[in-house]
Design an enzyme around this catalytic site. Structure first.
Site, PDB file in Angstrom:
ATOM      1  N   SER A 112      25.853 -48.309  23.287  1.00  0.00           N
ATOM      2  CA  SER A 112      26.594 -47.052  23.194  1.00  0.00           C
ATOM      3  C   SER A 112      27.092 -46.685  24.591  1.00  0.00           C
ATOM      4  O   SER A 112      26.866 -47.426  25.556  1.00  0.00           O
ATOM      5  CB  SER A 112      25.692 -45.940  22.666  1.00  0.00           C
ATOM      6  N   LYS A 156      39.439 -42.968  24.524  1.00  0.00           N
ATOM      7  CA  LYS A 156      38.270 -43.110  23.652  1.00  0.00           C
ATOM      8  C   LYS A 156      38.742 -42.882  22.217  1.00  0.00           C
ATOM      9  O   LYS A 156      38.920 -41.754  21.778  1.00  0.00           O
ATOM     10  CB  LYS A 156      37.172 -42.116  24.029  1.00  0.00           C
ATOM     11  N   LYS A 192      34.068 -36.638  27.523  1.00  0.00           N
ATOM     12  CA  LYS A 192      34.426 -36.034  26.241  1.00  0.00           C
ATOM     13  C   LYS A 192      35.263 -34.774  26.470  1.00  0.00           C
ATOM     14  O   LYS A 192      34.878 -33.894  27.243  1.00  0.00           O
ATOM     15  CB  LYS A 192      33.162 -35.678  25.447  1.00  0.00           C
ATOM     16  N   CYS A 243      18.706 -19.336  -4.369  1.00  0.00           N
ATOM     17  CA  CYS A 243      18.708 -18.995  -5.790  1.00  0.00           C
ATOM     18  C   CYS A 243      17.379 -19.459  -6.376  1.00  0.00           C
ATOM     19  O   CYS A 243      16.992 -20.624  -6.194  1.00  0.00           O
ATOM     20  CB  CYS A 243      19.877 -19.675  -6.495  1.00  0.00           C
TER      21      CYS A 243
END
Length: 533
Positions: free
Chosen positions: A86, A117, A315, A428
């Protein structure tokens, strides 16, 4: 550190490990992530920090030591010749400069190769004597899934290498992606047909590559770009950019969008340029990869257990826009959990149109201070999942309304309440008969996360219940052709059984022999996911 602190750290490491593995399963196997990349990275960084502070808590199979994706699916498993690593991530220039400092301490004045990327699915292509022998997904980095037949449907990828110097054996690493234009066209066709849309090109590419029938993959316009070499016998190069030139000579699809930079400033200029022009590229990108160009310097820098020290992924921050919050509605899941979600004026963010975004629970709505009627800031977190960040207070008119969580189930009218003391989620209480829970449980049983039953998707689950073919999931394995044809979903126009009848009955027979852990998962027990099962 006190014994109490040690104990607290141990419990947190266990929690993080479980949570990270569950998210890895959703991301790599189901192609349906439920949190953003940024949120996942935050969890992983917290785990790494705790393990660094408490080395005795580091387990040999910790997610921090792996590269993700190590879950069995329906495809054959094969080992990569060389491990597929990675990449470590950085999110700002300070973190990037820290990486530069570490690199330049070992290799003064390196040249850096910068490339896009690609937001797709990592692939490992094995060529022997020029022929494409096998294509594997990354998997856990050591072992991947065999998707050779599907990869061979990608038009730009040669089945045989060309050129004068064809290596005896070479592993070529790349990224399979769905071009944005083709993705938009596919979603338009699905919408016209009344079928569910894909969330984004990455999920669509991953789902298309993992089709059991290669003809389905062939109908999709997948593409691929190569960006690395694993095992290699017969091809020589001295730098990464030279490797790309050699791969291009072999007829492989390389990218022209890379640059070799001599300075940090040039790297930052490349990052800034594509941050502004990210939607001008034919595929989605979520950042820039920076690699030391020299192969000798790469070897000198080496690897950690999961990533090369000579490469890093910068990023990009998620994109943010504003839109009108028209309403806050709730949905009921398979375990009864009631989740509020924002219903908004359609707005385009990160290349796709968004109308809904999760708000998790009442506590999260109050924490963010969101009111119905607000102009809100939306972030497409990780370029995948829409997230409401908060309101634009200056644009309030006084007509906004506070959201009140319902006290009864919108599907069955049963009481909603927290099951355990301190639980922020309400559920619920009609577990057995709530239509929403029944529908979602049956749909989940058919999913790849559980028993992987062909045909048993959401439409089939709705039809089986609506047409009273079954009362609950306990009736699934007692289905027959005579029962199925009571529903129009399973018949042709003339009333004869449709092809999906035979397919579903055959898939149910196969499902009877699934591993025990899949059966446990299919029961939809709270807190019991694939990893814990």
């Amino acid at each position: 550190m006190s014994a109490a602190d040690k104990n607290q750290a141990r419990h947190r490491v266990i929690e993080l490990t479980q949570e990270i593995r569950d998210h890895q399963f959703k991301y790599y196997v189901l192609d349906a992530p439920t949190i953003s990349d940024a949120q996942f990275d935050k969890l992983l960084k917290e785990l790494e920090a705790l393990e660094a502070k408490n080395p005795e808590l580091l387990e040999p199979d910790s997610p921090s030591l792996g590269v993700g994706g190590g879950f069995a699916t329906t495809f054959d498993q094969h080992d990569h010749i060389e491990k597929m690593m990675s990449l470590d991530n950085v999110f700002d220039t300070d973190e990037l400069n820290g990486w530069f400092d570490r690199v330049e301490k070992e290799s003064p004045a390196p040249r850096y190769l910068c490339e896009l990327k690609v937001d797709g699915l990592a692939i490992n292509l094995l060529y022997e004597n020029g022929q494409l022998i096998r294509a594997l997904t990354r998997g856990n980095g050591v072992t991947g899934e065999d998707v050779t037949l599907n990869v061979k449907t990608i038009k730009v990828l040669p089945h045989a290498l060309s050129g004068k110097k064809v290596p005896e054996r070479i592993e070529v690493r790349g990224e399979v992606f769905f071009p944005v234009a083709a993705f938009n066209q596919l979603n338009e066709e699905l919408e016209e047909a009344g079928k569910p849309l894909f969330a984004n090109p990455r999920n669509c590419a991953a789902g298309s590559l993992r089709q059991k029938d290669p003809r389905v993959t062939a109908a999709r316009q997948l593409s691929v770009v190569v960006h690395g070499v694993g095992a290699n016998e017969g091809l020589s190069f001295t730098d990464q950019s030279g490797a790309y030139a050699e791969l291009k000579k072999l007829g492989l699809p390389t990218s022209d969008r890379f640059k070799v930079s001599a300075t940090r400033t040039e790297v930052l200029e490349f990052i800034d340029y594509y941050n502004e022009h990210r939607h001008d590229v034919e595929h989605e990108i979520d950042g820039i990869v920076i690699k030391v160009d020299s192969i000798a310097e790469q070897s000198k820098l080496g690897f950690t257990s999961r990533a090369p020290k000579w490469a890093i992924a910068y990023k990009y921050p998620p994109e943010e826009v504003t839109t009108k919050l028209l309403d806050i509605r709730v949905s009921v899941g398979r375990t009864g959990r009631v989740t509020p979600f924002a219903f908004m004026e359609p707005v385009k963010v990160a290349g796709s149109t968004v109308t809904n975004a999760t708000l998790h629970n009442q506590e999260e709505i109050e924490r963010k201070g969101v009111l119905i009627g607000d102009t809100v800031i939306i972030r497409k977190a990780g370029d995948v999942i829409p997230e409401v960040l908060g309101p634009v207070l200056d644009m309030r008119t006084g007509a906004e309304k506070k959201f009140v969580m319902p006290t009864t189930c919108p599907e069955c009218g049963s009481a909603l309440k927290a099951i355990t003391v301190g639980d922020v989620d309400i559920r619920c209480t009609n577990q057995r008969n709530c239509p929403a829970q029944l529908r979602e449980r049956i749909y989940y049983i058919g999913s790849r996360a559980a028993l992987d039953i062909d045909v048993l998707g959401l439409e089939a689950a709705v039809a089986l219940l609506a047409d009273k073919v079954i009362d609950d999931e306990g009736d699934l394995f007692a289905l027959t052709e005579a029962k199925l044809v009571k529903s129009e979903f399973f018949t042709k126009k003339d009333g004869a059984p449709g092809k999906n009848v035979e397919k579903l009955l055959a898939a149910l027979e196969v499902a009877k022999n699934r591993p025990l852990w899949r059966t446990i998962v299919a029961l939809s027990i709270r807190h019991v996911g694939p990893t814990s099962a």
